[in-house]
Each structure stands twice: as C-alpha cells, then as structure tokens.
Design a protein around this motif. Structure first.
Motif, PDB file in Angstrom:
ATOM      1  N   ILE A  18     -33.516  73.245 -52.043  1.00 26.91           N
ATOM      2  CA  ILE A  18     -34.030  72.360 -52.835  1.00 26.91           C
ATOM      3  C   ILE A  18     -33.186  71.360 -53.237  1.00 26.91           C
ATOM      4  N   GLY A  19     -32.003  71.173 -52.981  1.00 24.75           N
ATOM      5  CA  GLY A  19     -31.039  69.975 -53.200  1.00 24.75           C
ATOM      6  C   GLY A  19     -30.054  69.837 -52.296  1.00 24.75           C
ATOM      7  N   VAL A  20     -29.790  68.768 -51.882  1.00 27.49           N
ATOM      8  CA  VAL A  20     -28.468  68.487 -50.768  1.00 27.49           C
ATOM      9  C   VAL A  20     -27.882  67.071 -51.493  1.00 27.49           C
ATOM     10  N   ASP A  21     -26.688  67.214 -51.177  1.00 27.06           N
ATOM     11  CA  ASP A  21     -25.716  65.753 -51.356  1.00 27.06           C
ATOM     12  C   ASP A  21     -24.583  65.904 -50.141  1.00 27.06           C
ATOM     13  N   SER A  22     -24.082  64.923 -49.909  1.00 27.91           N
ATOM     14  CA  SER A  22     -22.781  64.511 -49.341  1.00 27.91           C
ATOM     15  C   SER A  22     -22.283  63.314 -49.777  1.00 27.91           C
ATOM     16  N   LEU A  23     -20.826  63.283 -50.045  1.00 28.00           N
ATOM     17  CA  LEU A  23     -20.255  62.123 -50.231  1.00 28.00           C
ATOM     18  C   LEU A  23     -20.240  61.288 -48.940  1.00 28.00           C
TER      19      LEU A  23
ATOM     20  N   VAL B 268     -21.172  75.069 -51.020  1.00 24.82           N
ATOM     21  CA  VAL B 268     -20.387  73.993 -51.205  1.00 24.82           C
ATOM     22  C   VAL B 268     -19.176  73.923 -50.190  1.00 24.82           C
ATOM     23  N   GLY B 269     -18.745  72.676 -49.787  1.00 23.96           N
ATOM     24  CA  GLY B 269     -17.548  72.613 -48.788  1.00 23.96           C
ATOM     25  C   GLY B 269     -16.871  71.214 -49.248  1.00 23.96           C
ATOM     26  N   VAL B 270     -15.438  71.350 -49.122  1.00 28.60           N
ATOM     27  CA  VAL B 270     -14.619  70.208 -49.398  1.00 28.60           C
ATOM     28  C   VAL B 270     -13.381  70.524 -48.683  1.00 28.60           C
ATOM     29  N   ASP B 271     -12.844  69.248 -48.165  1.00 31.98           N
ATOM     30  CA  ASP B 271     -11.648  69.490 -47.551  1.00 31.98           C
ATOM     31  C   ASP B 271     -10.870  67.935 -47.729  1.00 31.98           C
TER      32      ASP B 271
ATOM     33  N   ASP C  51     -11.514  62.879 -45.585  1.00 30.49           N
ATOM     34  CA  ASP C  51     -11.737  63.633 -46.750  1.00 30.49           C
ATOM     35  C   ASP C  51     -13.231  63.545 -47.274  1.00 30.49           C
ATOM     36  N   GLY C  52     -13.734  64.473 -47.779  1.00 31.18           N
ATOM     37  CA  GLY C  52     -15.077  64.709 -48.204  1.00 31.18           C
ATOM     38  C   GLY C  52     -15.559  65.936 -48.979  1.00 31.18           C
TER      39      GLY C  52
ATOM     40  N   PRO D 230     -14.301  66.086 -42.470  1.00 30.79           N
ATOM     41  CA  PRO D 230     -13.513  66.851 -43.356  1.00 30.79           C
ATOM     42  C   PRO D 230     -13.833  68.093 -43.353  1.00 30.79           C
ATOM     43  N   ILE D 231     -13.367  68.864 -42.176  1.00 26.02           N
ATOM     44  CA  ILE D 231     -13.422  70.267 -41.793  1.00 26.02           C
ATOM     45  C   ILE D 231     -14.477  71.093 -42.573  1.00 26.02           C
ATOM     46  N   ALA D 232     -14.274  71.536 -43.713  1.00 24.70           N
ATOM     47  CA  ALA D 232     -15.246  72.613 -44.592  1.00 24.70           C
ATOM     48  C   ALA D 232     -16.304  71.899 -45.045  1.00 24.70           C
TER      49      ALA D 232
END
Length: 411
Positions: free
Chosen positions: A7-12, A111-114, A236-237, A357-359
């Motif tokens: 129901i919700g998505v986002d990507s920087l 959520v994923g970040v690297d 990064d992201g 950004p990997i993860a």
C-alpha cells in the motif's frame, strides 16, 4: 493462501549522500512511504530491515535496524535485521510478506539502506569481498578463472584500475556466454544504452543521461568485455515498502485501496554448486514464482532484473523464461526489452543507471514496479502494465549467486 498487498512505497534518488548517515536516509524514505500509504507510524506492527555495509563503514553491527527505526520514532515493534548482499532488500519484502501470511501481523514495513560511496576507492571496492567466502577468497576467484580458461574469445590489452571484484566475476560470465552462445560485446552495450536511456527519464535515477551503444563501447574497459558504462555505479540510498493484509486494506480509504498492489508470489532461494553450463538456480526460483502466482513468462508486462552489469540482464532474460537459453543477446538486439517493446525490462534504468546501493536496490525495484502498475511512471510508463516481476540476486558462492529472490506483483 492469503492475499497480501503493498500500500506504500518510496525510494530516495540514489546517489552520493556524504553528509547524511544511514538513520537519516531511512527516516526520509520511511516518512515518504507513510504518506504514500496514507497511514501513520502507529499502524506499523513489524519491521524487516535490510543492510549490508553499515558495519564495514561505521562499525554498526548487531542492532542496525533498531538504531535506525528508533530514529524514525518506532518503538516496541519487532525489528528483524536481514542480510543477503544485493538481495537484501527483496529478502526484507519477502520476510514482511511472510509476517502477513502467518496472520500474526496485519501491517509490516520492509526497508533497505546502504552507503557505498567513499573517497578511498580501494577501501570502497574492497567492501564487496563481504559477499563471497572471505576465508577462501583466493580459491573463489581461482574457481572462476578455471571455469573460463578454455574460452576462445579474443581479449585486447587494457589497463585495469580499481574496481569491484564482482566485475571480474561478471566479466567471466560474459566471456563464457560469448564463447558458448555467440553473444557479442555490442549486445552487452545495447543493454547498457537502453538502461541509460530509461534512467534519463527517471528522476530517481543516479545517472540521468542518455548514452548510445557506440558511446558505451568506447568507454573505459573495467574488466573485458565490460566497459564502465555497462556496470552499476557506486552510491548511497534507501527504499521501503509497506505491506498489509486484505482485512487491514478493507478498513482504509478508497484512495488507498485503488492504488494497492497485490503480491502474487514471493520466492527466496539459495544458490548451489554448479558449472556455468548447468541450469541456474535463479531459473528454478522463477518457475516456482510463476507456479505460485498462476502465471507464465508471457503474462509479465514489465520486469526489473539485477543488472549489476549488462551480462546480468542478458542472463536473466533466459533465467526468467523471456527467451530460450543462449538467446539473451539476440533477444536484446530484437528490441523486445525496450521501454515499449514486447517485455520492457528495467524501465527505471536498472542498477546500471538507477544505481545500486546494495540493500536498497531490491526495494528500489519494487518501488519502480508498483509505480508502473499504478500507472504513475510518467514518461517511462509501460502501457497497460498489470503484472510485474522483480528478480534480484546477492553474493557469490561457487559459480552462481548465494541468494535469489523473485517477486511477482499484480494490480
């Protein structure tokens, strides 16, 4: 099996965030995702947090997700920390999906970040050894060299600079495919040119410039036959998705229901020992995903695949059943995977242009596909997209990836 919805998505926008730490990137994408879903942080009942390199860069291990989500204002909810190298983001999605299937939770966050970029390039590229058997890394690369020692492909002289060790692995895959099936360097360049064009249409992409096939071929060789423009950049992201049960969705406003996307299937599988001539485990994961969803390859309207290098995309045309084994290069050359082709692949620009950004990469794929299925992709919109597929692979054990995810979404 119960229905589970995104129901919700986002990507920087992936890129270089030297002045921002992991917590800040997570908070920004999380806040945006809540707005997209039309809910509040209090509705989140569980979190699956993907990260691969926070420990390497900042010595933050053990409770990465707990640190990041506390910064976002989330307390008391169960947080699971996950790692599967480049497949980490879609592993988080798969895990959140299972949370909903069990009935234990009705609303879960993936959520994923690297952060990959560093001024010290050698340290930056050395980080990628985390995704192989580090205790036996010399043997790992020797096995790859042995696998292609009889390849009869002319290799020109060139100077190798600092690079991710995975580009040498991808180069060996490319040489093997060229030797066995007649795939050409020009076909690899066509993949990269397509993805750079798509990235030029994507405001979230790290690279937003067009490149011709000729320009890709003329770029600096990283590891033959791969030129720099055929390889994903360092960056990064962060990206995320909010999943919920059908019962939870029914209580939400029509404006949210109308944009919800169903997860038709989600498969997570580990690799195995094999030769380069044997069938990839990824193909088995894809077949399972199709069966679970009640779909066949011809049903897929749009796909995002793991193109850390151009040969990766060509291989996955074959693994996913879009074309016969060995014909991935010809399939690219036919125009079938262009934005308005038979099966558009990587309309976001893929890892090559959108960034890697990997993860965060796998959830970046999910963001793109949900956006496509909602009909909200603007100038890169795939006409009539109703069924989408994401494929993601991570790490290396033996002669294939250590982990695979295949996700099918349906509107």
């Amino acid at each position: 099996m119960k229905n589970v919805y995104i129901i919700g998505v986002d990507s920087l926008k992936f890129g270089k965030y030297k002045e921002h730490d992991h917590r800040e990137l997570v908070k920004e994408t999380f806040d945006n995702c809540l707005v997209d879903a039309g809910i509040t942080a209090n509705d989140i009942q569980s979190v699956h947090f993907a990260n691969s390199l926070w420990g390497y860069y900042n010595r933050q291990d053990g409770i990465r997700g707990h640190i990041a989500m506390r910064h976002c204002g989330l307390e008391k909810v169960p947080i699971t920390n996950l790692e599967a190298a480049c497949a980490s983001g879609t592993l988080a999605l798969h895990s959140a999906w299972k949370d909903i299937l069990t009935g234990l939770f009705d609303c879960s966050l993936a959520v994923g970040v690297d952060k990959l970029y560093m001024d010290d390039k050698h340290k930056m590229f050395d980080a990628f050894y985390f995704a192989v058997d580090i205790a036996n890394k010399e043997e790992v690369f020797q096995e790859w060299n042995e696998a292609v020692k009889n390849v009869n492909v002319p290799i020109p002289e060139y100077n190798q600079g600092a690079r991710s060790p995975f580009m040498d692995i991808y180069a060996n895959i490319a040489l093997s495919h060229m030797n066995q099936y007649g795939t050409t360097q020009e076909q690899l360049a066509m993949v990269a040119a397509k993805n750079h064009h798509n990235g030029s249409l994507n405001p979230k992409a790290q690279f937003q410039f067009d490149m011709s096939t000729e320009q890709v071929l003329e770029d600096r060789i990283v590891s033959y036959p791969l030129t720099r423009s055929m390889c994903a950049p360092m960056g990064d992201g962060a990206a995320c998705a909010i999943l919920c049960s059908e019962e939870f969705l029914e209580k939400l406003p029509d404006s949210v229901k109308e944009r919800a996307v169903k997860i038709a299937s989600s498969v997570y599988m580990s690799g195995r020992n094999r030769t380069l001539k044997e069938r990839s485990t990824c193909a088995e994961a894809a077949e399972l995903a199709y069966r679970m969803a009640g779909k066949i390859p011809e049903d897929i309207d749009v796909a995002e695949v793991h193109d850390a290098s151009a040969i990766g995309e060509i291989i996955h045309y074959e693994n996913l059943g879009f074309c016969p084994v060995g014909e991935g290069g010809k399939f690219m050359e036919s125009g079938a995977t262009q934005l308005h082709g038979k099966i558009p692949v990587n309309p976001s620009g893929g890892l090559i242009s959108r960034g890697h950004p990997i993860a965060a990469s796998g959830l970046g794929q999910i963001y793109e596909l949900v956006t496509q299925l909602r009909g909200e992709a603007g100038v890169r919109q795939v006409n009539g997209a109703k069924v989408a597929l994401a494929e993601n692979g991570g790490g290396n054990v033996g002669l294939e990836e250590a982990a695979f995810t295949v996700t099918i979404l349906e509107r």
